[in-house]
Scaffold this motif. Structure first.
Motif, short mmCIF file in Angstrom:
data_model
loop_
_atom_site.label_atom_id
_atom_site.label_comp_id
_atom_site.label_asym_id
_atom_site.label_seq_id
_atom_site.Cartn_x
_atom_site.Cartn_y
_atom_site.Cartn_z
N ARG A 159 0.70 -1.14 -0.04
CA ARG A 159 0.06 -0.01 -0.02
C ARG A 159 0.80 1.44 -0.14
N LEU A 160 1.94 1.28 0.35
CA LEU A 160 2.94 2.49 0.15
C LEU A 160 3.67 2.68 -0.90
N LYS A 161 3.56 1.48 -1.73
CA LYS A 161 4.42 1.51 -3.10
C LYS A 161 4.21 2.90 -3.95
N SER A 162 2.86 3.01 -4.02
CA SER A 162 2.67 4.11 -4.95
C SER A 162 2.94 5.64 -4.34
N ILE A 163 3.20 5.55 -2.93
CA ILE A 163 3.57 6.79 -2.36
C ILE A 163 5.07 7.06 -2.25
N GLU A 164 5.17 8.44 -2.39
CA GLU A 164 6.65 8.88 -2.40
C GLU A 164 7.23 8.48 -1.14
N PRO A 165 8.53 7.79 -1.32
CA PRO A 165 8.99 7.45 0.13
C PRO A 165 9.32 8.46 0.85
N LYS A 166 9.59 9.58 0.29
CA LYS A 166 10.04 10.88 1.15
C LYS A 166 8.74 11.16 2.11
N MET A 167 7.45 11.05 1.35
CA MET A 167 6.35 11.58 2.09
C MET A 167 6.04 10.55 3.27
N VAL A 168 6.18 9.32 2.98
CA VAL A 168 6.00 8.27 4.04
C VAL A 168 6.90 8.60 5.26
N GLU A 169 8.05 8.78 4.72
CA GLU A 169 9.34 9.12 5.74
C GLU A 169 8.90 10.40 6.43
#
Ligand SMILES: Nc1ncnc2c1ncn2[C@@H]1O[C@H](COP(=O)(O)OP(=O)(O)OP(=O)(O)O)[C@@H](O)[C@H]1O
Ligand SMILES: [Mg+2]
Length: 687
Positions: free
Chosen positions: A388-398
């Motif tokens: 579910r986090l793959k489409s989200i920019e890692p920067k944002m998740v971080e």
């Protein structure tokens, strides 16, 4: 004509070049070159005793200054200022640990090497004439691991002076021959930074284990240290008559002779047999098989019961590999006192500990999926990334991961005075379903959106904190203004990331304070970015509120309910009015606050205070008590505040409240109250 002496030639040379530099026609680059040449010449002259040390030092200083003045000057005409550029170039070239290894040396060009060809021919001859014993290589070096071994017979082509004939006799070894290089592991291992071997004579005897170590190590460290640092002395000697006591050396040993001499002593003392591979963990991190085979081969002594040396990094990595999946997730965190907030109200400092928003309880609610946006470092294993986090920019998740965490004092339901109906409703739709999801299913399923509305200072945020502590859910507290202002242009991505992370961390509560600023009525004049955030939020809210599996609750708080967009209003199904505290609640607030202080208030006096504070909000009551508590200090006019003892401060009395009433006034007007009442009657879900 008299032939010029060596000294005069030298001097005239210097003069000439000095004039060339001083002429002003040289470019800064030429000047720098000239000064550099001079510095070298000074060193040379001193080394040849043409000039004294004092003279050399003086000259060196002079020219070094001139040289660095050009190099460091950022004047385009007179300087080069290439310092930063060089550093940057260097930094760029520096191989990062996380960079994927790309070796120029592949299995194909290893076979292409003349020396390898020769050795293959030689070993073929040996194989046909004599069968090698099965465990020849293990005999050669006990450090050889099972996983490393298959590549070794092939690699025996690298061994010295026909040693195979002596140490071999292995049918396995001989039978498989060079083609074993094609073993997946071996070919992988060979794709390392092995320096190109140019001459057959360069290939000197190397024990099979140390060779395998070198290959696994990608020769990163090995060529510098010389053979003795590679393995301990014993393993360097191949038993039997293979290469008895023969000094082993690495292909480019001669080039680093000077280095190894100095470093030998140092490394030899500290790290027997592991120096060459001590920095290997990063390279291995992405490949379990390689890592295991690596640790197996280089810690061959472990197999024989003697624990091998591992760096802390390696040990950590190995330990993590050993742990079962569920344990690899971070330790469960009790959310009792943990609040996660983004933006306003964050008390977390820059140095405070990062607490990840991990699934709690059994830690395996999401099928054991670790919500890790990406590997944090090259040395850490690459744990699975949640789909579910793959489409989200890692920067944002971080950002979400890093920014939403907070620690706050735990809040109990008893700390919130009054608002009994709201508290009961919240317990019913938030706490219980979180505790017993099996019962609260179907029609009994909890609403996914709550709106707490009411005048300012009535405890809406306090209720949010209480939900965080009491519900046991992962709590995301977001100030809407921080979403809209802090991440300009990225707000909608943040909203998406927030919901994605929350989805991974179920059960989750997303508390949005000042929700009106995020979900205000959409109008023509509004900024494009805030419109996008709003739309995204509504989409996400819709997803979260309609999906029956998701256990995400959105709690919004506002003191401007009338400004909330009607689409958002619809999604926040439970709209609970948090009114001004009634008399009993005000009494509760005063009593609770005064119970912690030295006071002499009687029950009647408290009643009087409660009566007099009609129309005060919870926050106003708190402010009134604060003001009153300063009364005893203010009455100490004649005494020195710096020397006074705490016992000398008189208790808080009714008189202090009387004077406090003079300065603290209700913050909510009756007109405002009317608006809330009306909105509550229209849209509220209270009684
Ligand atoms: N019902 C209450 N019981 C006890 N203390 C309260 C209550 N309401 C408010 N307070 C006090 O007032 C302070 C402010 O309350 P809070 O921040 O929850 O108000 P709010 O409703 O969120 O206001 P705003 O709408 O301005 O954000 C609290 O920290 C608490 O000390
Ligand atoms: Mg608030």
């Amino acid at each position: 004509m008299e032939a010029p002496t060596h000294g005069t030639v030298h001097l005239s040379d210097w003069q000439k070049s000095y004039f060339a530099i001083a002429s002003g026609t040289c470019t800064p680059g030429q000047k720098a070159d000239e000064y550099r040449a001079k510095i070298l010449r000074i060193q040379y002259a001193w080394a040849n005793s043409e000039i004294s040390q004092v003279c050399a030092a003086n000259l060196f200083k002079k020219y070094a200054e001139k040289y660095s003045a050009i190099i460091d000057s950022d004047n385009i005409e007179t300087g080069l200022n290439n310092y930063a550029e060089n550093i940057l170039t260097l930094a760029k070239c520096q191989q990062n640990d996380s960079d994927k290894w790309q070796s120029a040396l592949t299995t194909e060009n290893v076979f292409g090497l003349k020396c390898v060809q020769e050795r293959m021919q030689a070993s073929k001859k040996v194989q046909s004439s004599q069968m090698a014993p099965a465990d020849a290589l293990v005999l050669a070096d006990k450090g050889v691991s099972a996983s490393a071994a298959p590549c070794l017979p092939g690699l025996s082509a690298f061994s010295s002076t026909g040693e195979n004939e002596h140490c071999a006799g292995s049918s396995k070894c001989a039978g498989r021959g060079p083609h074993l290089l094609e073993h997946p592991l071996s070919s992988k291992s060979l794709q390392s930074n092995v320096p190109p071997v140019t001459k057959a004579s360069d290939i000197l005897p190397v024990s099979s284990a140390s060779l395998s170590e070198q290959i696994h190590a990608g020769f990163q460290a090995a060529p510098l240290f010389g053979h003795k640092e590679m393995t301990n002395g014993a393993s360097l000697k191949i038993p039997g008559n293979c290469s008895d006591g023969q000094n082993l050396s690495l292909p480019n040993q001669s080039a680093v002779q000077a280095w190894s001499g100095k470093r030998k002593a140092f490394y030899g003392l500290t790290d027997k047999g592991s120096t060459a591979t001590s920095s290997l963990a990063p390279c291995q991190a992405s490949n379990t098989t390689e890592a295991n085979s690596f640790s197996g081969s280089r810690n061959g002594s472990e197999e024989s019961g003697v624990p091998g040396f591992r760096t802390a990094k390696e040990q950590l990595w190995v330990d993590q590999q050993k742990k079962p999946q569920s344990l690899q997730q971070r330790a469960p965190v009790s959310y009792g006192g943990v609040k996660k907030s983004l933006g306003a109200g964050r008390s977390r400092g820059p140095f405070s500990k990062f607490v990840p928003p991990v699934p709690k309880q059994d830690g395996n609610e999401n099928g054991g999926v670790q919500c890790k946006p990406h590997a944090r470092g090259p040395t850490e294993p690459l744990l699975p990334v949640d789909e579910r986090l793959k489409s989200i920019e890692p920067k944002m998740v971080e950002l979400i991961m890093h920014e939403i965490m907070d620690h706050g004092p735990p809040v109990n339901w008893d700390d919130i005075a009054g608002v009994e109906f709201a508290k009961a409703t919240i317990k019913e739709i938030v706490v219980w379903p979180m505790l017993r999801p099996d019962i609260f299913t179907g029609l009994r399923g909890p609403p996914k959106g709550i709106l707490l509305f009411g005048p300012p200072g009535t405890g809406k945020t306090l209720i949010g904190k209480c939900i965080a502590c009491q519900s046991g859910a992962t709590f995301f507290s977001i100030s809407a203004s921080s979403l809209t202002s802090k991440w300009v242009g990225e707000g909608e991505k943040m909203v998406r990331a927030l919901f994605a992370v929350a989805r991974c961390q179920q059960p989750a509560v997303i508390f949005i304070d000042e929700i009106d600023s995020l979900l205000s009525q959409r109008g023509d004049g509004e900024h494009e970015s805030s419109r996008r955030i709003k739309t995204e939020f509504l989409v996400q809210l819709d997803g979260a509120t309609t999906s029956s599996e998701d256990r995400i609750l959105v709690v919004g708080a506002t003191n401007r309910p009338q400004e909330i967009d009607e689409a958002a209003r619809r999604r926040l199904v439970k709209r609970l009015y948090i009114p001004l505290p009634e008399a009993s609640a005000r009494k509760q607030i005063v009593s609770r606050l005064m119970s912690k202080e030295h006071n002499c208030l009687s029950e009647e006096e408290i009643e009087l205070i409660v009566k007099q504070s009609d129309g005060f909000s919870g926050a106003d009551m708190t402010q009134l008590c604060r003001e009153a508590s300063l009364g005893p200090i203010r009455s100490l006019q004649s005494m020195d505040i710096t020397t006074i003892m705490p016992e000398q401060v008189r208790p808080i009395a009714f008189v202090d409240f009387e004077s406090a009433f003079g300065t603290v006034r209700p913050s909510v007007s009756s007109k405002d109250l009317e608006l809330y009442e009306t909105w509550n009657r229209t849209f509220g879900c209270g009684r």
